[in-house]
Design a protein around this motif. Structure first.
Motif, PDB file in Angstrom:
ATOM      1  N   ARG A 288      44.580  38.997  -7.481  1.00  0.00           N
ATOM      2  CA  ARG A 288      43.715  40.151  -7.736  1.00  0.00           C
ATOM      3  C   ARG A 288      42.440  40.073  -6.897  1.00  0.00           C
ATOM      4  N   ASP A 289      41.811  38.910  -6.915  1.00  0.00           N
ATOM      5  CA  ASP A 289      40.552  38.750  -6.191  1.00  0.00           C
ATOM      6  C   ASP A 289      40.763  38.813  -4.684  1.00  0.00           C
ATOM      7  N   TYR A 290      41.912  38.314  -4.220  1.00  0.00           N
ATOM      8  CA  TYR A 290      42.192  38.351  -2.781  1.00  0.00           C
ATOM      9  C   TYR A 290      42.333  39.795  -2.292  1.00  0.00           C
ATOM     10  N   VAL A 291      43.135  40.591  -3.000  1.00  0.00           N
ATOM     11  CA  VAL A 291      43.315  41.995  -2.603  1.00  0.00           C
ATOM     12  C   VAL A 291      41.978  42.738  -2.660  1.00  0.00           C
ATOM     13  N   ALA A 292      41.197  42.489  -3.712  1.00  0.00           N
ATOM     14  CA  ALA A 292      39.885  43.134  -3.845  1.00  0.00           C
ATOM     15  C   ALA A 292      38.960  42.724  -2.700  1.00  0.00           C
ATOM     16  N   ALA A 293      38.995  41.447  -2.316  1.00  0.00           N
ATOM     17  CA  ALA A 293      38.135  40.975  -1.225  1.00  0.00           C
ATOM     18  C   ALA A 293      38.527  41.620   0.098  1.00  0.00           C
ATOM     19  N   ALA A 294      39.833  41.808   0.315  1.00  0.00           N
ATOM     20  CA  ALA A 294      40.283  42.451   1.543  1.00  0.00           C
ATOM     21  C   ALA A 294      39.769  43.892   1.613  1.00  0.00           C
ATOM     22  N   LEU A 295      39.893  44.629   0.505  1.00  0.00           N
ATOM     23  CA  LEU A 295      39.426  46.015   0.475  1.00  0.00           C
ATOM     24  C   LEU A 295      37.903  46.083   0.652  1.00  0.00           C
ATOM     25  N   THR A 296      37.200  45.156   0.013  1.00  0.00           N
ATOM     26  CA  THR A 296      35.740  45.110   0.154  1.00  0.00           C
ATOM     27  C   THR A 296      35.353  44.819   1.597  1.00  0.00           C
ATOM     28  N   GLY A 297      36.102  43.921   2.238  1.00  0.00           N
ATOM     29  CA  GLY A 297      35.832  43.594   3.633  1.00  0.00           C
ATOM     30  C   GLY A 297      35.955  44.788   4.552  1.00  0.00           C
ATOM     31  N   TRP A 298      36.834  45.734   4.205  1.00  0.00           N
ATOM     32  CA  TRP A 298      36.976  46.969   4.985  1.00  0.00           C
ATOM     33  C   TRP A 298      35.927  48.006   4.627  1.00  0.00           C
ATOM     34  N   GLY A 299      35.050  47.671   3.687  1.00  0.00           N
ATOM     35  CA  GLY A 299      33.962  48.585   3.339  1.00  0.00           C
ATOM     36  C   GLY A 299      34.241  49.498   2.168  1.00  0.00           C
ATOM     37  N   HIS A 300      35.293  49.223   1.395  1.00  0.00           N
ATOM     38  CA  HIS A 300      35.639  50.088   0.279  1.00  0.00           C
ATOM     39  C   HIS A 300      34.961  49.625  -1.014  1.00  0.00           C
ATOM     40  N   ARG A 301      34.921  50.516  -1.993  1.00  0.00           N
ATOM     41  CA  ARG A 301      34.292  50.233  -3.285  1.00  0.00           C
ATOM     42  C   ARG A 301      35.406  49.875  -4.268  1.00  0.00           C
ATOM     43  N   VAL A 302      35.377  48.662  -4.799  1.00  0.00           N
ATOM     44  CA  VAL A 302      36.521  48.129  -5.536  1.00  0.00           C
ATOM     45  C   VAL A 302      36.154  47.752  -6.965  1.00  0.00           C
ATOM     46  N   THR A 303      37.032  48.117  -7.896  1.00  0.00           N
ATOM     47  CA  THR A 303      36.960  47.677  -9.285  1.00  0.00           C
ATOM     48  C   THR A 303      38.243  46.907  -9.574  1.00  0.00           C
ATOM     49  N   THR A 304      38.141  45.807 -10.319  1.00  0.00           N
ATOM     50  CA  THR A 304      39.330  45.016 -10.627  1.00  0.00           C
ATOM     51  C   THR A 304      39.574  44.983 -12.127  1.00  0.00           C
ATOM     52  N   ALA A 305      40.836  44.785 -12.486  1.00  0.00           N
ATOM     53  CA  ALA A 305      41.215  44.691 -13.895  1.00  0.00           C
ATOM     54  C   ALA A 305      42.465  43.836 -14.015  1.00  0.00           C
ATOM     55  N   GLU A 306      42.653  43.275 -15.209  1.00  0.00           N
ATOM     56  CA  GLU A 306      43.806  42.401 -15.459  1.00  0.00           C
ATOM     57  C   GLU A 306      44.990  43.171 -16.016  1.00  0.00           C
ATOM     58  N   ASN A 307      44.731  44.261 -16.737  1.00  0.00           N
ATOM     59  CA  ASN A 307      45.793  45.037 -17.362  1.00  0.00           C
ATOM     60  C   ASN A 307      45.252  46.443 -17.661  1.00  0.00           C
ATOM     61  N   ALA A 308      46.076  47.274 -18.335  1.00  0.00           N
ATOM     62  CA  ALA A 308      45.672  48.659 -18.600  1.00  0.00           C
ATOM     63  C   ALA A 308      44.447  48.735 -19.501  1.00  0.00           C
ATOM     64  N   ALA A 309      44.416  47.900 -20.529  1.00  0.00           N
ATOM     65  CA  ALA A 309      43.273  47.933 -21.450  1.00  0.00           C
ATOM     66  C   ALA A 309      41.984  47.558 -20.731  1.00  0.00           C
ATOM     67  N   ASP A 310      42.062  46.535 -19.881  1.00  0.00           N
ATOM     68  CA  ASP A 310      40.906  46.108 -19.101  1.00  0.00           C
ATOM     69  C   ASP A 310      40.479  47.220 -18.142  1.00  0.00           C
ATOM     70  N   ALA A 311      41.456  47.874 -17.528  1.00  0.00           N
ATOM     71  CA  ALA A 311      41.159  48.956 -16.600  1.00  0.00           C
ATOM     72  C   ALA A 311      40.469  50.120 -17.303  1.00  0.00           C
ATOM     73  N   THR A 312      40.889  50.414 -18.540  1.00  0.00           N
ATOM     74  CA  THR A 312      40.283  51.503 -19.299  1.00  0.00           C
ATOM     75  C   THR A 312      38.782  51.295 -19.447  1.00  0.00           C
TER      76      THR A 312
END
Length: 382
Positions: A288-312
């Motif tokens: 999760r953190d790796y994918v988020a770091a890659a997107l952040t490195g490209w300049g995107h705004r990223v939110t992470t979550a572990e599951n649907a409840a966390d995402a909510t």
């Protein structure tokens, strides 16, 4: 645009999902890849537990070692010992200092250090590291070649951490060439348009790495050096730093000819652009953190979550352009409709799958695959 309703419709293939994966006609091969993934996840859990254990021991060792070094330094500077013991005290100090460095390496391995990241000229970062080794290069008759592509894009990184990773690779190269007649290090940097990344390569003419050792080269405590010459943590620390920056590191080696390490980091946007608003959902924190770091490195705004409840909880007040979701979690249909199918929260979907052939971006999540998936679902160059 693909909604969760599309994903849950078992009678048809969602039209908007970009598939970035290999074709697999062999069920046996598919099962083998899934088994390999399970092994990697188990290994990740073991390393996390090992890290906590190592951190505790390292902290306990660090305090008395600092006391020993402090008193030895006092003896050295005041001369409060017989002259005939001066050499012995110096030897004790050097060995205690070496032990302290090992403890610092253990702590660096055991914890994910916080980093302050900003756009950096990766060539400038590399040149600073090379300047640190310039004297040793001359002393050991090591020829240095550089090939830096002009006008490279910046990289979003913590320069101190990246310098540490690059320094570890250079030290390994020097050690590998110690007994070689030809001693040459070639450092190159180029832009990789397929994934909008910056690639760094460090190649040496050392003794090379045997094929059976290549798969383990980034494992903590694995080393092919003689006892006392290394802790086996340098490359694992390097691997962790690059992964924490959303990058990749690979090694290619031929015994008797040399070794090449290749680093690939996301390129920061050259000018101010509207960032993609992305949600990354995966049960495994490392992935999760790796994918988020890659997107952040490209300049995107990223939110992470572990599951649907966390995402909510995390996306209540945020609009989303794209959601990268572990495919195994999508079966929880009701929860995902609550998260994504209301109001402004109607992103395109990229699936993070368990194995190649599962209809999504398969692990390892390479930068080219992630970048291609984003371009596909958003229908624009990201």
């Amino acid at each position: 645009m693909v909604t969760v309703t599309d994903l849950l419709d078992q009678d048809r293939e969602p039209a908007g999902i970009v598939v970035v994966a290999r074709d697999l006609t062999s069920t046996t091969r598919l099962e083998a890849e899934r088994e390999e993934l399970r092994k990697r996840l188990t290994q990740s859990e073991k390393l996390a537990a090992l890290g906590q254990f190592v951190a505790g021991i390292a902290h306990e060792l660090n305090n008395p070692l600092q006391g020993v070094l402090g008193h030895l330094e006092l003896l050295r500077t005041t001369g409060a010992f017989p002259k005939q013991l001066r050499r012995e005290v110096g030897t004790i100090y050097r060995e205690a200092d070496r032990a302290a460095k090992i403890v610092r390496n253990l702590l660096a391995f055991a914890r994910r250090q916080s980093a302050t990241r900003a756009p950096q000229d990766i060539v400038e970062v590399m040149n600073r590291v090379l300047s640190l080794r310039a004297y040793e290069f001359r002393l050991n008759a090591i020829e240095l070649e550089t090939a830096f592509e002009p006008r490279l894009p910046a990289v979003l990184c913590d320069p101190t951490q990246v310098q540490q990773a690059l320094l570890n690779l250079l030290l390994n190269a020097e050690q590998a060439m110690r007994a070689r007649a030809v001693r040459r290090i070639r450092v190159a940097a180029r832009h990789v348009s397929e994934c909008d990344g910056v690639e760094l390569t460090i190649a040496d003419t050392g003794h090379g790495i045997a094929a059976e050792n290549l798969r383990r080269i980034f494992d903590p405590f694995f080393t092919t050096r003689d006892v006392g010459e290394g802790t086996g943590l340098g490359l694992s620390i390097c691997y962790g730093i690059i992964r924490d920056h959303g990058g990749q590191i690979a090694v290619d080696s031929v015994v008797g000819e040399g070794t090449t390490f290749t680093l690939l980091l996301p390129a920061a946007p050259a000018k101010a652009v509207d960032p993609v608003r992305a949600l990354v959902v995966h049960r495994d924190a490392t992935e999760r953190d790796y994918v988020a770091a890659a997107l952040t490195g490209w300049g995107h705004r990223v939110t992470t979550a572990e599951n649907a409840a966390d995402a909510t909880d995390r996306v209540k007040d945020n609009r989303l352009d794209v959601a990268l979701i572990e495919k195994a979690l999508i079966s929880d249909g009701g929860s995902w409709r609550a998260v994504l199918d209301r109001g402004e929260l109607k992103p395109s979907i990229v699936l993070l799958t368990e194995a190649a052939g599962d209809g999504g971006v398969a692990p390892p999540y390479e930068l080219t695959a992630l970048h291609g998936a984003l371009r596909g679902v958003l229908k624009e160059c990201v």
